[in-house]
Design a protein around this motif. Structure first.
Motif, PDB file in Angstrom:
ATOM      1  N   ARG A  20      -3.555  -0.009   0.013  1.00 62.12           N
ATOM      2  CA  ARG A  20      -4.246  -0.771   1.037  1.00 62.12           C
ATOM      3  C   ARG A  20      -3.542  -2.071   1.319  1.00 62.12           C
ATOM      4  O   ARG A  20      -2.847  -2.597   0.459  1.00 62.12           O
ATOM      5  CB  ARG A  20      -5.605  -1.179   0.472  1.00 62.12           C
ATOM      6  CG  ARG A  20      -6.780  -0.547   1.042  1.00 62.12           C
ATOM      7  CD  ARG A  20      -7.970  -1.186   0.359  1.00 62.12           C
ATOM      8  NE  ARG A  20      -8.977  -0.190   0.047  1.00 62.12           N
ATOM      9  CZ  ARG A  20      -9.785   0.336   0.947  1.00 62.12           C
ATOM     10  NH1 ARG A  20      -9.704  -0.034   2.196  1.00 62.12           N
ATOM     11  NH2 ARG A  20     -10.688   1.221   0.597  1.00 62.12           N
ATOM     12  N   LYS A 361      -6.537   3.201  -0.944  1.00 61.82           N
ATOM     13  CA  LYS A 361      -7.422   3.956  -0.087  1.00 61.82           C
ATOM     14  C   LYS A 361      -7.266   5.405  -0.475  1.00 61.82           C
ATOM     15  O   LYS A 361      -6.173   5.858  -0.770  1.00 61.82           O
ATOM     16  CB  LYS A 361      -6.964   3.799   1.360  1.00 61.82           C
ATOM     17  CG  LYS A 361      -7.964   3.157   2.282  1.00 61.82           C
ATOM     18  CD  LYS A 361      -7.467   3.282   3.699  1.00 61.82           C
ATOM     19  CE  LYS A 361      -6.439   2.218   4.019  1.00 61.82           C
ATOM     20  NZ  LYS A 361      -6.156   2.063   5.430  1.00 61.82           N
ATOM     21  N   ARG A 363      -7.331   8.924   1.105  1.00 58.40           N
ATOM     22  CA  ARG A 363      -7.365   9.554   2.426  1.00 58.40           C
ATOM     23  C   ARG A 363      -7.356  11.055   2.268  1.00 58.40           C
ATOM     24  O   ARG A 363      -6.541  11.620   1.547  1.00 58.40           O
ATOM     25  CB  ARG A 363      -6.165   9.107   3.254  1.00 58.40           C
ATOM     26  CG  ARG A 363      -6.347   7.710   3.792  1.00 58.40           C
ATOM     27  CD  ARG A 363      -5.247   7.359   4.739  1.00 58.40           C
ATOM     28  NE  ARG A 363      -5.148   8.288   5.848  1.00 58.40           N
ATOM     29  CZ  ARG A 363      -4.118   8.289   6.687  1.00 58.40           C
ATOM     30  NH1 ARG A 363      -3.130   7.464   6.525  1.00 58.40           N
ATOM     31  NH2 ARG A 363      -4.087   9.144   7.693  1.00 58.40           N
ATOM     32  N   SER A 366      -6.071  15.387   7.158  1.00 57.33           N
ATOM     33  CA  SER A 366      -6.500  14.912   8.475  1.00 57.33           C
ATOM     34  C   SER A 366      -7.640  15.747   9.053  1.00 57.33           C
ATOM     35  O   SER A 366      -8.585  15.204   9.627  1.00 57.33           O
ATOM     36  CB  SER A 366      -5.312  14.889   9.425  1.00 57.33           C
ATOM     37  OG  SER A 366      -4.646  16.127   9.374  1.00 57.33           O
ATOM     38  N   GLU A 369     -10.760  14.855   7.290  1.00 58.14           N
ATOM     39  CA  GLU A 369     -11.187  13.518   7.662  1.00 58.14           C
ATOM     40  C   GLU A 369     -11.911  13.536   8.999  1.00 58.14           C
ATOM     41  O   GLU A 369     -12.879  12.816   9.206  1.00 58.14           O
ATOM     42  CB  GLU A 369      -9.967  12.585   7.722  1.00 58.14           C
ATOM     43  CG  GLU A 369     -10.116  11.450   6.746  1.00 58.14           C
ATOM     44  CD  GLU A 369      -8.891  10.576   6.639  1.00 58.14           C
ATOM     45  OE1 GLU A 369      -8.190  10.400   7.644  1.00 58.14           O
ATOM     46  OE2 GLU A 369      -8.674  10.065   5.536  1.00 58.14           O
TER      47      GLU A 369
ATOM     48  N   ASP B  60       4.509  11.298   4.813  1.00 56.92           N
ATOM     49  CA  ASP B  60       3.139  11.232   5.301  1.00 56.92           C
ATOM     50  C   ASP B  60       2.943  12.213   6.449  1.00 56.92           C
ATOM     51  O   ASP B  60       1.872  12.782   6.622  1.00 56.92           O
ATOM     52  CB  ASP B  60       2.816   9.811   5.799  1.00 56.92           C
ATOM     53  CG  ASP B  60       2.690   8.836   4.652  1.00 56.92           C
ATOM     54  OD1 ASP B  60       2.653   9.302   3.508  1.00 56.92           O
ATOM     55  OD2 ASP B  60       2.630   7.623   4.906  1.00 56.92           O
TER      56      ASP B  60
END
Lengths: 396, 535
Positions: A20, A361, A363, A366, A369, B60
């Motif tokens: 973060r 964080k 995560r 995707s 999320e 990523d």
């Protein structure tokens, strides 16, 4: 294009931990508040479930509160214990700032208490009280300082590890106290009678006076230490040594001398706490008198991340927690002191582990999320609306 | 040009570290049998990108294709499976193992038959023209030998794609030439090679194609034959850069520092500096060249009062009174109190010169905090000074109250150099002041040093880039295993001659031993192994 996204999903890990950016102070405080809340929630549930008595959540929090503020006497004891803990924490702060891990707070307190008791035992009533008091403070704080300086000398000249050294000195201090008591009372049970003469003056009657005296002494020390650390040249040197000993040497700071002197200061303040314990509160000395404040003080310093302004609030909260849990323990009918430690440990666990989330964080993948957002967005929107409304009201 | 076979392809790779985007949607191709230079300034994301290919980081976003097939590289082991080998800037070898033992380390499924392995290592070495003894232990090796072990390690595992991270940074010009010939042989063997570097003339000498990264973005690629230094610099920096170092003739030189017969032994009794004598003059830049670990650090620290030494003397000659001050057995504070105007920009900026977690003002304060009799700090004057330094050196920072470590490398160095120059030194020592800096910052530092020279300061410049040393300095002293092998005129010396001096030994009898000595000492992480040397 289509195939690309599909293969991407397949290789995407379920969660990723991402560093973060530094959170603003306000947000970090909220993290800790939430952690304490959850910590209390879990512990209270556990306590209620395992208690033999019929109690609910209200009782738990009522007990927590009444442990510290339930009666006038409890309140003054709270003030006294808070002051002592603050004193120890502030004593350890300068050495921790320079990465000298003084784990010997307990021993230094005991040595201070022991020397103060010796002074009272031999000279109590034989000289004017003010002289005795000054003698008590000087001798006790110096003796305790020696207890901290010994490991410091070994560290700077022989590169020994100060954590182990200070820790071991705790046990030597304990044995010395034991020896002293059995020397004075060879046939006794190992406990010492209270000394009637030569005790320190208090600022008022009974518990209140004692608490206020502790509070005053510790406040003076705290202010002095903080000024020393933040505004003085020596405090600056301490900060530089803590951050980088190489830099300190590069600019010509005498690292060895500064380390020893700071350790002296740390030990001396622990010694003062010892004087308060024996000369003011108990008028005696015992091996458990330090109440492990040497270690709790380390907790306070670490939780406040060595920020001088955070020490007092953290010490306050930890004392509150200890007092509250103690009360819960009795009211909920737990016989063993161990439950006490388990509960405090659990809450500490929550508070310390939340530090991770202030730095990283978590995560999710995707697509997950996005699914989660469907659930969380209305909730966050709801809170946002509440907060923005509040702000508007404030503006009005 | 005929259609070439793609060996490795990166598709829209992104990697973030917190706020920092290290690589932003980088797509690039590597063809079979090609040497590709990956060019970019420090912090442009070259190493991060390569680390993702070799399995140290995981992207990523985006993915990697090898021979047209999409692959997942989660660990270095995965990278080996796909025949990718990376030679890191800092070698990852076990000191007490032999070359062959290091080479097969982590090779699962192969029987440990050291004789066969030695054979195979020899075979690979002779095929590509390496020079290596498989039975030699790593702590006995020179840097270039260690590098050879790393490369053979990759080849042994059958790597088809080799990534070399700044391979020439630690080599002498001669060793670099040798490495390049090996790389060319590997190319002839059909291997694809990526070289990370920021030395432009090497890029032009070795590669077929140059790919350029700037601030994490892929800028483009050029065929090397169509490229020249100005073009590459412009692509790297994003604007035209003047690459000339202005050098004036020294004026009114006077002896400022005299070092005589200085010998330094470290704690383990190992000779770091051996009978070195030289003088530094005002209005002149004295360069110090040498392989890393040849004693540069110890020499400067001894002068600055940070390193104990038994033999020899360090004399500072006061420019006003011409009084000679002996700096022996004095610590930095005592030296300051003697009125010696000595500034020192150490190699380790954040570890020694500055405090990373403190803000700019507190760091500038380091040099002057003792001023005045008050027990309390005066932060007002340092704050003004900091603002002045920030303004004059164009330090990019949002405020003077942020921790120094949050600044970029170039700006960190500007803070340090700015502080040291603000003390208006008469003797300024700098150790690798441009290491890790981008081109613009580097030239700004050269400019600052030149200004100090003009003012009549005696400047000592320890450098690693021989081209820069030759272009910037007036005289160059060469250190080899702690010995001074020559003080030469920078205007007439050639790079190759400097390279020779850097590995030369004054004592013919010890022709080979000191070589071992220097390189062993390079390995500072492994102090235990140093006991293995005999003197």
């Amino acid at each position: 294009m289509n195939t690309k996204t599909e293969t991407k999903k397949a290789h995407n890990p379920f969660v990723r931990i991402v560093k973060r950016e530094r959170l603003p102070f306000r947000v970090r405080i909220w993290f800790y508040v939430i952690a304490i809340f959850f910590g209390l929630l879990v512990t209270s549930t556990l306590v209620i479930l395992s208690s033999s008595k019929d109690k609910n959540y209200m009782d738990f929090f009522a007990a927590m509160f009444s442990g510290a503020f339930g009666s006038e006497r409890r309140f003054w004891i709270f003030v006294q214990d808070f002051s002592l803990l603050l004193g120890v924490s502030i004593a350890l702060l300068p050495v921790f700032k320079m990465r000298f891990w003084n784990l010997g707070g307990n021993g230094q307190i005991l040595i201070g208490a022991m020397v103060a008791t010796i002074v009272m035992f031999y000279w109590g009533g034989k000289m004017p009280d003010p002289v005795l008091w000054i003698l008590m403070f000087i001798l006790a704080s110096n003796a305790a300082a020696v207890w901290a300086v010994i490991p410091a000398i070994f560290r700077v000249f022989f590169k020994t590890n100060e954590s182990l050294f200070t820790l071991m000195l705790n046990y030597i201090a304990m044995v010395l106290v034991k020896f002293l008591i059995s020397f004075w009372y060879p046939t006794g049970s190992g406990a010492m009678k209270t000394i009637e003469v030569g005790g320190l003056p208090s600022l008022g009657e009974g518990k209140m006076g004692i608490a206020l005296m502790c509070f005053t002494v510790v406040t003076i020390i705290t202010v002095a230490v903080i000024i020393h650390l933040v505004y003085s040249k020596r405090g600056y040197e301490i900060a530089v040594i803590g951050e980088s000993e190489k830099t300190a040497k590069y600019i010509g700071i005498n690292v060895k001398w500064r380390t020893i002197l700071t350790a002296f200061m740390s030990g001396a303040i622990c010694g003062v706490v010892g004087v308060l314990l024996s000369g003011l509160i108990n008028h005696t000395v015992s091996t458990t008198m330090d109440a492990n404040m040497g270690f709790t003080g380390i907790m306070v310093d670490w939780l406040s991340r060595f920020d001088p302004s955070a020490i007092a609030p953290v010490a306050f909260l930890i004392t509150l927690l200890n007092k509250g849990i103690g009360q819960v323990n009795t009211e909920f009918g737990f016989a063993s002191q161990a439950t006490n430690s388990v509960i405090t440990g659990l809450i500490y666990f929550f508070v310390i582990s939340v530090t991770f989330y202030t730095r990283y964080k978590v995560r999710f993948r995707s697509d997950i999320e996005e699914k989660m957002k469907k659930v969380t967005t209305p909730i966050t929107n709801f809170f946002k609306r509440i907060f923005s409304r509040k702000k508007k009201e404030e503006v009005k | 040009m005929p259609e070439r076979e793609v060996s490795l392809e990166l598709v829209s790779i992104t990697k973030r570290f917190g706020q920092v985007v290290a690589n932003n949607k980088v797509s690039m191709k590597l063809y079979k049998g090609e040497i590709l230079s990956l060019l970019g300034e420090n912090g442009s994301g070259k190493t991060t990108l390569m680390n993702m290919i070799s399995g140290i980081y995981f992207p990523d976003e985006g993915h990697i294709k090898i021979d047209g097939q999409e692959v997942v590289i989660r660990s270095p082991l995965d990278a080996f499976k796909h025949k990718i080998g990376m030679i890191h800037q800092h070698f990852k070898l076990i000191d007490v193992f032999t070359a062959a033992q290091n080479i097969i380390l982590g090779n699962k499924g192969e029987k440990y038959q050291i004789k066969k392995i030695n054979e195979k290592v020899r075979e690979i070495a002779s095929r590509y023209g390496f020079d290596i003894d498989p039975k030699k232990k790593v702590f006995d090796m020179s840097v270039s030998e260690k590098q050879t072990v790393e490369i053979i390690k990759a080849l042994y595992r059958g790597a088809n794609i080799l990534i070399l991270d700044e391979p020439t940074a630690v080599l002498t010009p001669q060793e670099t030439e040798k490495l390049f010939s090996v790389i060319r042989k590997m190319k002839a063997d059909g291997k694809s090679i990526i070289i990370i570097t920021h030395k432009l003339n090497e890029v032009l000498a070795i590669s077929d194609r140059v790919a350029i990264l700037r601030k994490g973005e892929y800028i483009g690629d050029v065929e090397t034959k169509n490229a020249d230094i100005p073009l590459l610099t412009e692509m790297m920096v994003g604007e035209k850069v003047e690459l000339n170092i202005h050098r004036e003739e020294p004026k009114k030189t006077k002896e400022r520092l005299r070092v005589t017969h200085l010998s330094i032994k470290d704690i383990n009794g190992i000779q770091k500096i051996k009978d070195v004598s030289f003088s530094a003059y005002s209005g002149e830049i004295l360069g110090i060249a040498g392989i890393a670990g040849a004693g540069q650090k110890e020499l400067l620290e001894a002068i600055a009062g940070l390193q104990h030494y038994e033999k020899g003397s360090v004399i500072y000659i006061d420019p006003k009174t011409e009084k000679e001050e002996n700096l022996k057995e004095k610590n930095p504070r005592q030296i300051r109190e003697m009125g010696v105007r000595l500034s020192f920009v150490p190699e380790d900026r954040l570890g020694m010169g500055l405090v990373g977690n403190m803000n700019l003002v507190d760091n500038v304060l380091l040099r002057s905090y003792e001023k005045g009799r008050s027990p309390f700090l005066d932060k007002h004057n340092p704050k003004e000074l900091t603002n002045k330094i920030v303004e004059e050196l164009q330090i990019a920072t949002e405020s003077v109250n942020v921790p120094v470590r949050t600044l970029s490398g170039g700006n960190v160095q500007k803070v340090l150099v700015g502080r040291e120059i603000a003390a208006s030194p008469k003797l300024l020592m700098t150790a690798y002041p441009v290491r890790g800096l981008d081109i613009n910052s580097s030239y700004l530092i050269y400019d600052l040093l030149n200004k100090q020279k003009e003012k009549g300061t005696a400047v000592i410049f320890v450098g690693e880039d021989l081209d820069v040393l030759i272009a910037l300095c007036d005289r160059i002293m060469v250190l080899s295993s702690g010995e001074c092998t020559g003080i030469v005129d920078a205007r007439s010396i050639k790079k190759e001659e400097l390279g020779m001096l850097m590995v030369k030994s004054n004592d013919d009898l010890k022709n080979t031993a000191p070589h071992v000595l220097v390189d062993g000492l390079l390995n500072q992480n492994n102090e235990e192994t140093e006991a293995g040397y005999e003197y």
